[in-house]
Design a protein around this motif. Structure first.
Motif, PDB file in Angstrom:
ATOM      1  N   PHE A  28       0.836  -1.478  -0.080  1.00 28.29           N
ATOM      2  CA  PHE A  28      -0.039   0.086  -0.124  1.00 28.29           C
ATOM      3  C   PHE A  28       0.990   1.221   0.007  1.00 28.29           C
ATOM      4  O   PHE A  28       0.555   2.207  -0.640  1.00 28.29           O
ATOM      5  N   PHE A  29       1.804   1.250   0.898  1.00 30.59           N
ATOM      6  CA  PHE A  29       2.963   2.406   0.939  1.00 30.59           C
ATOM      7  C   PHE A  29       3.538   2.658  -0.381  1.00 30.59           C
ATOM      8  O   PHE A  29       3.659   3.656  -0.766  1.00 30.59           O
ATOM      9  N   GLN A  30       4.150   1.419  -1.075  1.00 29.36           N
ATOM     10  CA  GLN A  30       4.865   1.527  -2.254  1.00 29.36           C
ATOM     11  C   GLN A  30       3.783   2.218  -3.304  1.00 29.36           C
ATOM     12  O   GLN A  30       4.285   3.070  -4.203  1.00 29.36           O
ATOM     13  N   THR A  31       2.634   1.784  -3.199  1.00 25.34           N
ATOM     14  CA  THR A  31       1.731   2.360  -4.409  1.00 25.34           C
ATOM     15  C   THR A  31       1.499   3.912  -4.336  1.00 25.34           C
ATOM     16  O   THR A  31       1.378   4.497  -5.289  1.00 25.34           O
ATOM     17  N   ALA A  32       1.383   4.091  -3.048  1.00 24.80           N
ATOM     18  CA  ALA A  32       1.192   5.692  -2.852  1.00 24.80           C
ATOM     19  C   ALA A  32       2.464   6.586  -3.017  1.00 24.80           C
ATOM     20  O   ALA A  32       2.490   7.840  -3.031  1.00 24.80           O
ATOM     21  N   TRP A  65      -6.145  10.362   8.125  1.00 28.94           N
ATOM     22  CA  TRP A  65      -6.361   9.664   9.547  1.00 28.94           C
ATOM     23  C   TRP A  65      -6.452   8.184   9.205  1.00 28.94           C
ATOM     24  O   TRP A  65      -5.852   7.453  10.192  1.00 28.94           O
ATOM     25  N   ASN A  66      -6.852   7.609   8.254  1.00 29.48           N
ATOM     26  CA  ASN A  66      -7.310   6.161   8.140  1.00 29.48           C
ATOM     27  C   ASN A  66      -7.134   5.643   6.843  1.00 29.48           C
ATOM     28  O   ASN A  66      -7.823   4.620   6.549  1.00 29.48           O
ATOM     29  N   ALA A  67      -6.431   5.964   5.884  1.00 28.82           N
ATOM     30  CA  ALA A  67      -6.226   5.390   4.480  1.00 28.82           C
ATOM     31  C   ALA A  67      -5.685   3.928   4.675  1.00 28.82           C
ATOM     32  O   ALA A  67      -6.390   3.021   3.949  1.00 28.82           O
ATOM     33  N   LEU A  87       0.455  -0.995  13.105  1.00 24.10           N
ATOM     34  CA  LEU A  87       0.172  -0.412  11.925  1.00 24.10           C
ATOM     35  C   LEU A  87      -0.934   0.766  12.235  1.00 24.10           C
ATOM     36  O   LEU A  87      -1.365   1.785  11.761  1.00 24.10           O
ATOM     37  N   ALA A  88      -1.603   0.536  13.536  1.00 21.71           N
ATOM     38  CA  ALA A  88      -3.017   1.488  13.888  1.00 21.71           C
ATOM     39  C   ALA A  88      -2.818   1.785  15.413  1.00 21.71           C
ATOM     40  O   ALA A  88      -2.113   1.085  15.984  1.00 21.71           O
ATOM     41  N   ILE A  97      -6.862   4.735  14.116  1.00 18.29           N
ATOM     42  CA  ILE A  97      -6.391   5.661  12.884  1.00 18.29           C
ATOM     43  C   ILE A  97      -5.144   4.937  12.628  1.00 18.29           C
ATOM     44  O   ILE A  97      -4.111   4.119  13.415  1.00 18.29           O
ATOM     45  N   ASP A  98      -4.399   5.274  11.484  1.00 15.94           N
ATOM     46  CA  ASP A  98      -3.248   5.018  10.890  1.00 15.94           C
ATOM     47  C   ASP A  98      -2.208   5.479  11.830  1.00 15.94           C
ATOM     48  O   ASP A  98      -2.050   6.692  12.409  1.00 15.94           O
TER      49      ASP A  98
END
Length: 199
Positions: A28-32, A65-67, A87-88, A97-98
């Protein structure tokens, strides 16, 4: 806080599940990352673009906050798993929340997989902006203990490279890039170098 000796969380099946959850988060982080502020920032710091690099896997934790929580919920990850993986976090009113928000993020890896993450806050933000510490690690979890792990390129030492202890993650990456892999940078994660890390 999670107990390190929690038998349920450290059983082989639970460990594999947490590794899978962390892998989903890393993807997920890599995609963003592409097109975010973190991409040119990292390229400027290191004089190279690491987008998509399979060894370092740079990512971005979005400034929301919560992606990540929402994304992982859609993949069947439970609230308990999100909290156990670090992670939260929970707000005072009980919302999830993240943990990582508006940060350049790198996975902390072992031969087993992704143990946790380290995130660098936006370079334009400081302590007075209530953006958290410059570097934020995954908290203590069944997978990650900051006095036990080092940040470095996966498999770097196995390739015969000479280890160089540096201060932070970006320094570790710079050592690898500057030496074309002859040396591998390793960074303690919020601690002085421990005996466990030295081994």
């Amino acid at each position: 806080q999670l107990a390190r000796a929690d038998a349920g969380a450290t059983s082989p099946g639970a460990r594999e599940r947490l590794l899978a959850v962390n892998e989903l988060a890393a993807s997920f982080f890599q995609t963003a990352f592409p097109g975010s502020w973190a991409q040119p920032y990292l390229a400027e710091r290191l004089h190279t673009d690491l987008t998509g690099d399979p060894g370092w896997r740079p990512g971005l934790a979005p400034n929301t906050w919560n992606a990540l929580v929402t994304h992982l919920h859609r993949h069947g990850v439970t609230d308990t798993e999100l909290l156990t993986a670090g992670l939260a976090t929970t707000t005072r009113d009980g919302r999830l929340i993240d943990r990582f928000r508006n940060r350049l993020v790198f996975p902390i890896t072992s031969p087993d997989g992704v143990l946790g993450f380290v995130g660098r806050r936006h370079p334009h933000l400081g302590d007075h902006d209530h953006a958290g510490p410059k570097y934020l690690n995954t908290p203590e979890t069944p997978l990650f203990h900051k006095g036990d792990q080092l940040f470095g390129r996966a498999g770097g030492l196995d390739d015969g490279a000479v280890p160089v202890v540096v201060e932070g993650p970006l320094d570790a990456i710079a050592v690898n890039l500057a030496s074309a892999g002859r040396y591998t940078g390793v960074a303690p994660l919020g601690t002085s170098l421990t005996d466990t890390q030295a081994v």
